[in-house]
Design a protein around this motif. Structure first.
Motif, PDB file in Angstrom:
ATOM      1  N   VAL A 157       0.843  -1.199   0.000  1.00  0.00           N
ATOM      2  CA  VAL A 157       0.000   0.000   0.000  1.00  0.00           C
ATOM      3  C   VAL A 157       0.877   1.246   0.000  1.00  0.00           C
ATOM      4  N   ARG A 158       1.941   1.218   0.803  1.00  0.00           N
ATOM      5  CA  ARG A 158       2.845   2.365   0.874  1.00  0.00           C
ATOM      6  C   ARG A 158       3.532   2.604  -0.470  1.00  0.00           C
ATOM      7  N   ALA A 159       3.931   1.517  -1.139  1.00  0.00           N
ATOM      8  CA  ALA A 159       4.643   1.643  -2.409  1.00  0.00           C
ATOM      9  C   ALA A 159       3.731   2.134  -3.534  1.00  0.00           C
ATOM     10  N   ARG A 160       2.489   1.632  -3.560  1.00  0.00           N
ATOM     11  CA  ARG A 160       1.598   1.966  -4.675  1.00  0.00           C
ATOM     12  C   ARG A 160       0.745   3.213  -4.426  1.00  0.00           C
ATOM     13  N   HIS A 161       0.326   3.382  -3.177  1.00  0.00           N
ATOM     14  CA  HIS A 161      -0.588   4.488  -2.866  1.00  0.00           C
ATOM     15  C   HIS A 161      -0.123   5.201  -1.593  1.00  0.00           C
ATOM     16  N   PRO A 162       0.943   5.980  -1.681  1.00  0.00           N
ATOM     17  CA  PRO A 162       1.474   6.647  -0.479  1.00  0.00           C
ATOM     18  C   PRO A 162       0.493   7.616   0.165  1.00  0.00           C
ATOM     19  N   GLY A 163      -0.549   8.009  -0.576  1.00  0.00           N
ATOM     20  CA  GLY A 163      -1.536   8.916  -0.011  1.00  0.00           C
ATOM     21  C   GLY A 163      -2.562   8.233   0.874  1.00  0.00           C
ATOM     22  N   ILE A 164      -2.549   6.891   0.933  1.00  0.00           N
ATOM     23  CA  ILE A 164      -3.507   6.153   1.770  1.00  0.00           C
ATOM     24  C   ILE A 164      -2.945   5.992   3.180  1.00  0.00           C
ATOM     25  N   LEU A 165      -3.739   6.373   4.168  1.00  0.00           N
ATOM     26  CA  LEU A 165      -3.380   6.151   5.569  1.00  0.00           C
ATOM     27  C   LEU A 165      -4.054   4.851   6.007  1.00  0.00           C
ATOM     28  N   LEU A 166      -3.251   3.815   6.208  1.00  0.00           N
ATOM     29  CA  LEU A 166      -3.783   2.485   6.516  1.00  0.00           C
ATOM     30  C   LEU A 166      -3.845   2.277   8.019  1.00  0.00           C
ATOM     31  N   TYR A 167      -4.997   1.830   8.495  1.00  0.00           N
ATOM     32  CA  TYR A 167      -5.178   1.488   9.911  1.00  0.00           C
ATOM     33  C   TYR A 167      -5.432  -0.012  10.008  1.00  0.00           C
ATOM     34  N   LEU A 168      -4.558  -0.731  10.716  1.00  0.00           N
ATOM     35  CA  LEU A 168      -4.697  -2.173  10.883  1.00  0.00           C
ATOM     36  C   LEU A 168      -5.138  -2.486  12.306  1.00  0.00           C
ATOM     37  N   ASN A 169      -6.118  -3.360  12.430  1.00  0.00           N
ATOM     38  CA  ASN A 169      -6.669  -3.726  13.729  1.00  0.00           C
ATOM     39  C   ASN A 169      -6.686  -5.247  13.835  1.00  0.00           C
ATOM     40  N   GLU A 170      -5.847  -5.801  14.712  1.00  0.00           N
ATOM     41  CA  GLU A 170      -5.866  -7.249  14.953  1.00  0.00           C
ATOM     42  C   GLU A 170      -6.820  -7.530  16.100  1.00  0.00           C
ATOM     43  N   ASN A 171      -7.913  -8.214  15.783  1.00  0.00           N
ATOM     44  CA  ASN A 171      -8.935  -8.487  16.787  1.00  0.00           C
ATOM     45  C   ASN A 171      -9.694  -9.740  16.375  1.00  0.00           C
ATOM     46  N   TYR A 172     -10.563 -10.219  17.262  1.00  0.00           N
ATOM     47  CA  TYR A 172     -11.300 -11.436  16.968  1.00  0.00           C
ATOM     48  C   TYR A 172     -12.417 -11.164  15.970  1.00  0.00           C
ATOM     49  N   GLY A 173     -12.780 -12.204  15.223  1.00  0.00           N
ATOM     50  CA  GLY A 173     -13.715 -12.065  14.119  1.00  0.00           C
ATOM     51  C   GLY A 173     -15.033 -11.420  14.496  1.00  0.00           C
ATOM     52  N   THR A 174     -15.591 -11.774  15.657  1.00  0.00           N
ATOM     53  CA  THR A 174     -16.872 -11.213  16.068  1.00  0.00           C
ATOM     54  C   THR A 174     -16.776  -9.701  16.243  1.00  0.00           C
ATOM     55  N   THR A 175     -15.668  -9.232  16.831  1.00  0.00           N
ATOM     56  CA  THR A 175     -15.471  -7.791  17.023  1.00  0.00           C
ATOM     57  C   THR A 175     -15.303  -7.089  15.685  1.00  0.00           C
ATOM     58  N   LEU A 176     -14.495  -7.664  14.795  1.00  0.00           N
ATOM     59  CA  LEU A 176     -14.244  -7.045  13.491  1.00  0.00           C
ATOM     60  C   LEU A 176     -15.522  -6.964  12.660  1.00  0.00           C
ATOM     61  N   SER A 177     -16.326  -8.020  12.668  1.00  0.00           N
ATOM     62  CA  SER A 177     -17.549  -8.016  11.871  1.00  0.00           C
ATOM     63  C   SER A 177     -18.540  -6.982  12.397  1.00  0.00           C
ATOM     64  N   GLU A 178     -18.577  -6.789  13.719  1.00  0.00           N
ATOM     65  CA  GLU A 178     -19.454  -5.759  14.291  1.00  0.00           C
ATOM     66  C   GLU A 178     -19.000  -4.366  13.871  1.00  0.00           C
ATOM     67  N   LEU A 179     -17.686  -4.139  13.827  1.00  0.00           N
ATOM     68  CA  LEU A 179     -17.167  -2.839  13.409  1.00  0.00           C
ATOM     69  C   LEU A 179     -17.533  -2.543  11.952  1.00  0.00           C
ATOM     70  N   ILE A 180     -17.463  -3.558  11.107  1.00  0.00           N
ATOM     71  CA  ILE A 180     -17.839  -3.373   9.705  1.00  0.00           C
ATOM     72  C   ILE A 180     -19.339  -3.127   9.584  1.00  0.00           C
ATOM     73  N   MET A 181     -20.122  -3.863  10.340  1.00  0.00           N
ATOM     74  CA  MET A 181     -21.570  -3.721  10.295  1.00  0.00           C
ATOM     75  C   MET A 181     -21.999  -2.307  10.721  1.00  0.00           C
ATOM     76  N   ASN A 182     -21.239  -1.728  11.666  1.00  0.00           N
ATOM     77  CA  ASN A 182     -21.554  -0.382  12.161  1.00  0.00           C
ATOM     78  C   ASN A 182     -20.915   0.718  11.321  1.00  0.00           C
ATOM     79  N   GLY A 183     -20.229   0.333  10.251  1.00  0.00           N
ATOM     80  CA  GLY A 183     -19.618   1.327   9.390  1.00  0.00           C
ATOM     81  C   GLY A 183     -18.340   1.933   9.929  1.00  0.00           C
ATOM     82  N   ARG A 184     -17.728   1.276  10.914  1.00  0.00           N
ATOM     83  CA  ARG A 184     -16.514   1.826  11.535  1.00  0.00           C
ATOM     84  C   ARG A 184     -15.244   1.154  11.029  1.00  0.00           C
ATOM     85  N   MET A 185     -15.398   0.203  10.121  1.00  0.00           N
ATOM     86  CA  MET A 185     -14.244  -0.455   9.515  1.00  0.00           C
ATOM     87  C   MET A 185     -14.602  -0.820   8.083  1.00  0.00           C
ATOM     88  N   ASP A 186     -13.609  -0.752   7.193  1.00  0.00           N
ATOM     89  CA  ASP A 186     -13.869  -1.000   5.780  1.00  0.00           C
ATOM     90  C   ASP A 186     -13.848  -2.482   5.421  1.00  0.00           C
TER      91      ASP A 186
END
Length: 314
Positions: free
Chosen positions: A114-143
């Motif tokens: 991502v850094r090499a191809r699109h330096p203008g993108i600010l990437l946020y990585l979140n390591e968490n359990y699947g249930t938490t991640l799916s809830e964040l996506i459902m609520n529009g808080r994660m892509d």
């Protein structure tokens, strides 16, 4: 509905006080109250209830709050996308990666590409359990999120990526089982597994049930990858892990692993995103890179059967 009024409403709910929200928004409280009254008139619903401690949303207010967050986020992203159209892709993208899975190995390659191809993108990585991640996506808080699971859920869509076989992992201090171990042989073992809502635990429970076996003998439920690693390193007991995490466990501490067969159990890894919110241009670019990396990963050592030579002798 007026976007400015929606912004005011969200801020009031976030802060829980009309007075404090007016200070933050640099607007007089009577004017803010009038904006709220106008919004309630437009939707023909009472949105807030005033209490001694401030204000709280009504049920209708809670519904509007969820929608308003998504609307405002999409409007902001639309502005960013238009501004970025003349200078390359840029913006914020959030990606969830389930720990203890093949997804966890994507972090560094994803950051680099991502850094090499699109330096203008600010990437946020979140390591968490699947249930938490799916809830964040459902609520529009994660892509996007890479996690185990493939069953359709309202509000989410899953794109199958690959499958990982499950392995029994034990410490070198305990009797090592053969390279392939039948599921029935695990019935008498004491296991350390995650809680029942975890996809790996569900797969194990379902396999035991289909094989006509009693439920697995779980002596403790552990969600922490760090704790599980320490448990194996100290020779406390055995667990069941997907191939990638089993491979990492064997290579980093004195442990052995056996592929579970008869039947083989496979954990499906999928790319999860909202089924109704379109991806922003930066998020789509990151998704394309993720799919490219997963394609490369399909033939990696982490997902192949673990060679007997990598096991530690008892």
């Amino acid at each position: 509905m007026n976007l400015k009024r929606l912004k005011y409403f969200v801020k009031i709910v976030d802060i829980g006080s009309l007075t404090q929200a007016a200070d933050v928004l640099f607007i007089a409280q009577p004017a803010l109250s009038q904006q709220l009254a106008t919004l309630e008139g437009e939707v023909r619903q009472q949105l807030l209830v005033r209490t001694q401690r401030g204000v709280t949303p009504t049920e209708a207010g809670k519904v509007l709050y969820r929608h308003a967050q998504l609307i405002l986020r999409q409007c902001e992203q639309a502005k960013l996308d238009m501004e970025a159209s003349s200078r390359g892709i840029s913006g914020q993208v959030s990606v969830g990666l389930a720990p203890g899975t093949a997804a966890a190995t994507l972090s560094l390659p994803l950051l680099r590409k991502v850094r090499a191809r699109h330096p203008g993108i600010l990437l946020y990585l979140n390591e968490n359990y699947g249930t938490t991640l799916s809830e964040l996506i459902m609520n529009g808080r994660m892509d996007l999120a890479v996690l185990y699971g493939d069953k359709s859920v309202h509000g989410l869509t899953f794109m199958p990526l690959l499958k990982e076989e499950l392995y029994l992992v034990g410490p070198a201090s305990m009797r090592r089982l053969p390279e392939n171990v039948r599921l029935a042989e695990l019935a008498e073992l004491e296991l350390y597994l995650p809680r029942p809502y975890n996809v790996v635990r569900k797969l194990v429970n379902e396999s035991f049930m289909r094989a006509g076996l009693n439920a697995p003998r779980v002596v403790a439920e552990i969600e922490s990858a760090v704790t599980l690693h320490a448990l194996i390193a100290e020779g406390v007991g055995t667990t069941i892990l997907p191939a990638s995490m089993a491979h990492e466990m064997v290579s980093s501490c004195k442990a052995w692993c056996s592929r579970i067969v008869d039947p083989v159990i496979e954990a499906p890894l999928a790319l999860c995103q909202s089924d109704h919110l379109p991806l922003s241009e930066p998020a789509q670019a990151v998704k394309d890179i993720l799919l490219e990396l997963v394609g490369e990963m399909g033939s990696s050592a982490a997902l192949r059967a673990i060679e007997p030579s990598s096991k530690v002798a008892a």
